[in-house]
Design a protein around this motif. Structure first.
Motif, PDB file in Angstrom:
ATOM      1  N   TRP A 160      19.293  65.165 -30.012  1.00 56.52           N
ATOM      2  CA  TRP A 160      20.093  65.404 -28.809  1.00 56.52           C
ATOM      3  C   TRP A 160      20.010  66.833 -28.313  1.00 56.52           C
ATOM      4  CZ3 TRP A 160      21.878  61.839 -25.642  1.00 56.52           C
ATOM      5  CH2 TRP A 160      21.902  60.522 -26.121  1.00 56.52           C
ATOM      6  N   VAL A 161      19.528  67.742 -29.144  1.00 54.17           N
ATOM      7  CA  VAL A 161      19.277  69.095 -28.657  1.00 54.17           C
ATOM      8  C   VAL A 161      18.159  69.065 -27.611  1.00 54.17           C
ATOM      9  CG1 VAL A 161      18.631  71.449 -29.336  1.00 54.17           C
ATOM     10  CG2 VAL A 161      20.042  70.050 -30.860  1.00 54.17           C
ATOM     11  N   VAL A 162      17.240  68.123 -27.761  1.00 51.03           N
ATOM     12  CA  VAL A 162      16.154  67.944 -26.793  1.00 51.03           C
ATOM     13  C   VAL A 162      16.571  66.990 -25.681  1.00 51.03           C
ATOM     14  CG1 VAL A 162      13.787  67.126 -26.472  1.00 51.03           C
ATOM     15  CG2 VAL A 162      14.395  68.412 -28.529  1.00 51.03           C
ATOM     16  N   THR A 163      17.059  65.799 -26.042  1.00 55.34           N
ATOM     17  CA  THR A 163      17.331  64.783 -25.024  1.00 55.34           C
ATOM     18  C   THR A 163      18.562  65.099 -24.179  1.00 55.34           C
ATOM     19  OG1 THR A 163      18.529  63.452 -26.661  1.00 55.34           O
ATOM     20  CG2 THR A 163      16.207  62.945 -26.322  1.00 55.34           C
ATOM     21  N   ALA A 211      17.174  67.129 -21.425  1.00 58.27           N
ATOM     22  CA  ALA A 211      16.299  66.350 -20.543  1.00 58.27           C
ATOM     23  C   ALA A 211      17.093  65.373 -19.673  1.00 58.27           C
ATOM     24  CB  ALA A 211      15.269  65.597 -21.368  1.00 58.27           C
ATOM     25  N   LEU A 212      18.127  64.768 -20.233  1.00 59.41           N
ATOM     26  CA  LEU A 212      18.885  63.770 -19.477  1.00 59.41           C
ATOM     27  C   LEU A 212      19.657  64.382 -18.323  1.00 59.41           C
ATOM     28  CD1 LEU A 212      20.165  61.450 -22.340  1.00 59.41           C
ATOM     29  CD2 LEU A 212      18.656  60.803 -20.463  1.00 59.41           C
ATOM     30  N   LEU A 250      13.122  62.300 -17.234  1.00 60.93           N
ATOM     31  CA  LEU A 250      13.717  61.096 -17.803  1.00 60.93           C
ATOM     32  C   LEU A 250      12.696  60.338 -18.642  1.00 60.93           C
ATOM     33  CD1 LEU A 250      15.927  59.843 -14.837  1.00 60.93           C
ATOM     34  CD2 LEU A 250      16.589  61.194 -16.823  1.00 60.93           C
ATOM     35  N   GLY A 251      11.451  60.353 -18.207  1.00 60.50           N
ATOM     36  CA  GLY A 251      10.404  59.761 -19.037  1.00 60.50           C
ATOM     37  C   GLY A 251      10.321  60.455 -20.380  1.00 60.50           C
ATOM     38  N   GLY A 252      10.436  61.784 -20.369  1.00 55.04           N
ATOM     39  CA  GLY A 252      10.410  62.536 -21.616  1.00 55.04           C
ATOM     40  C   GLY A 252      11.577  62.194 -22.520  1.00 55.04           C
ATOM     41  N   ALA A 253      12.780  62.097 -21.940  1.00 57.89           N
ATOM     42  CA  ALA A 253      13.966  61.780 -22.752  1.00 57.89           C
ATOM     43  C   ALA A 253      13.852  60.399 -23.377  1.00 57.89           C
ATOM     44  CB  ALA A 253      15.220  61.865 -21.883  1.00 57.89           C
ATOM     45  N   ILE A 254      13.440  59.434 -22.572  1.00 58.53           N
ATOM     46  CA  ILE A 254      13.301  58.059 -23.093  1.00 58.53           C
ATOM     47  C   ILE A 254      12.163  57.987 -24.098  1.00 58.53           C
ATOM     48  CG2 ILE A 254      12.785  55.671 -22.458  1.00 58.53           C
ATOM     49  CD1 ILE A 254      14.145  56.283 -19.741  1.00 58.53           C
TER      50      ILE A 254
END
Length: 499
Positions: free
Chosen positions: A64-67, A70-71, A419-423
């Motif tokens: 979640w530090v990344v997503t 991104a989200l 969003l593509g990156g987060a997913i």
């Protein structure tokens, strides 16, 4: 483009009619702002194990530090673009820089994940304000044709290298200064950009549009996607068929459906569905979604493999990514030259084929792999692919877009990518964790189980990247791309020397 033509669509202030040198000075400030937002998606990757140890974070929270970044970055980009068009692009650029810089300071001062993750989300919000405002200003500063394509080529090269350069910077800072400095670095840079922006960056806005926004659209799409990522991330522990996972997925679908309904009803939707009548724009955003889903997940999984299996330090993992970033920079000029010669669709397809193929090559990694035997080849091929993919996608997503919808188009492009990156990170992490856990329960050694999990994740990332190749030929219209690069085709020499 004369000052009279510009005034028909936008309000010019403080330097819109400045000469070419002044435009490129302003572009430099905008490019630095863009680079910070792109690099920050990846800069934490190599520091995650260190952050986890120092803040006593559970493994499930590290993602979640990344997503989280991104989200919120992707979810609020479209609203940021709308606000930039209506309230003033330079004004929103400065507001976004302030939020981003303040949140970066907060991240560096965090002593627990309960503070770090929310601050990363606020950082993403700041980036969502900065990015569409910056790209819209670039679109307004440079007339359509060779000069704009040159600027967008440099912009695309920055996007292509930002993630991998971020990983390298994260490794250096974590090793020699401490993980906090991957966030503290943004503070002086952001402050300098804030001081320079009102002096050299021209302002512009729409003059005839009524000030109508779509906050409910932004909240529903961000909430729906956040729940989707959360459900995917926690399903391995909770179980895919449990009431909790099903409820989360159902709520996510309901929120995303509500977003679609809202977009068809509100006066000023975040995504007017008519914009997808531009087939090349629609195709570019589909490719952008798959590009983000494959490339950013590849960096996330590749970094974990190097640190958790091969035992690389944060610095060594960052240095390993030079194979990707240097090849990306080295081939950006060739990519731009081919695009200006009318081969944009072929370049885009080749880039995505190399990204997908390079990631599939990485499925051959082993427990006792070495950099030159296992990583150098796939890491470099993916780097070439990013140079070939990012630049034509950036141009195609803005081809044929009216000046007054520049903020919308730029926001849409970067929304799909983030969003593509987060997913993609959520899906790849889930696949890796699920498979590794299954093998551990079967008595497989931890290193072998982790390696096999990462191999499965690479298979998924590679398939996502390769899926963009047929999408490119099905949705991208050659004649629409030809119009966008016609002027540059007549003068193919610019851009490559400056990338």
């Amino acid at each position: 483009m004369s000052s009279h033509q510009v005034s028909d669509a936008i309000t010019d202030q403080e330097g819109q009619g400045s000469n070419q040198v002044h435009r490129w000075r302003a572009f430099a400030v905008l490019a630095v702002s863009f680079f910070m937002t792109v690099a920050d998606l990846a800069i934490v990757n190599v520091a995650l194990p260190t952050i986890g140890r120092k803040l006593h974070m559970p493994e499930s929270s590290l993602q979640w530090v990344v997503t989280g970044y991104a989200l919120t970055f992707g979810g609020f980009l479209l609203l940021g673009g709308r606000a930039a068009d209506l309230l003033g692009r330079r004004r929103m650029l400065m507001a976004g820089l302030f939020v981003f810089t303040a949140a970066s300071l907060g991240c560096g001062l965090a002593t627990a994940d309960s503070f770090l993750i929310p601050m990363r989300c606020v950082q993403g919000l700041g980036a969502a304000i900065v990015l569409p405002a910056a790209l819209s200003i670039v679109m307004n500063m440079f007339p359509e044709g060779a000069e704009r394509n040159k600027a967008l080529g440099v912009w695309g090269a920055i996007g292509a290298s930002g993630a991998t350069v971020g990983v390298l910077a994260g490794g250096l800072l974590t090793r020699y200064a401490g993980w906090q400095y991957i966030f503290f670095l943004n503070v002086p840079i952001g402050a300098a950009a804030l001081l320079l922006a009102p002096r050299i960056v021209p302002d512009s806005r729409l003059t005839t549009a009524r000030r109508r926004y779509d906050p409910f659209g932004a909240v529903t799409v961000t909430g729906g996607l956040s729940l989707l990522v959360y459900a995917i991330s926690t399903a391995p522990q909770a179980g895919w068929g449990t009431a909790r996972t099903v409820a989360l997925l159902a709520t996510s679908v309901a929120l995303l459906a509500a977003f679609v309904v809202i977009e068809t009803r509100v006066e000023a939707p975040l995504i007017p569905l008519r914009i997808f009548r531009l087939k090349t724009l629609a195709g570019a955003n589909a490719v952008s979604l798959l590009l983000g889903g494959s490339f950013f997940a590849f960096i996330f999984i590749g970094t974990l493999y190097m640190q958790q299996v091969l035992g690389y330090s944060a610095l060594k993992a960052g240095l390993a990514w030079l194979a990707t970033s240097l090849t990306s920079v080295a081939f950006a000029g060739l990519s731009q030259a081919l695009v200006t010669r009318g081969l944009a669709r072929l370049v885009m397809a080749a880039g995505m084929a190399m990204i997908g193929g390079g990631i599939l090559w990485a499925t051959q990694v082993t427990v006792h792999g070495t950099f030159w035997a296992s990583l150098a080849g796939p890491w470099a091929i993916v780097g070439v692919g990013t140079a070939f993919a990012f630049i034509p996608v950036s141009i195609a997503a803005l081809a044929g877009v009216a000046e007054h919808e520049a903020g919308l188009a730029s926001g849409l492009l970067n929304t799909t990518q983030q969003l593509g990156g987060a997913i993609g990170v959520a899906v790849a992490s889930t696949i890796a964790a699920t498979h590794a856990t299954t093998l551990l329960h079967q008595g497989v050694a931890p290193a072998a189980a982790l390696t096999s999990g990462f191999q499965w994740a690479f298979w998924a990332c590679g398939a996502i990247g390769l899926a963009a190749v047929p999408v490119t030929y099905l949705l991208i219209r050659r004649h629409e791309l030809a119009i966008a690069v016609a002027s540059a085709s007549a003068k193919p020499q610019p851009a490559s020397a400056d990338v």
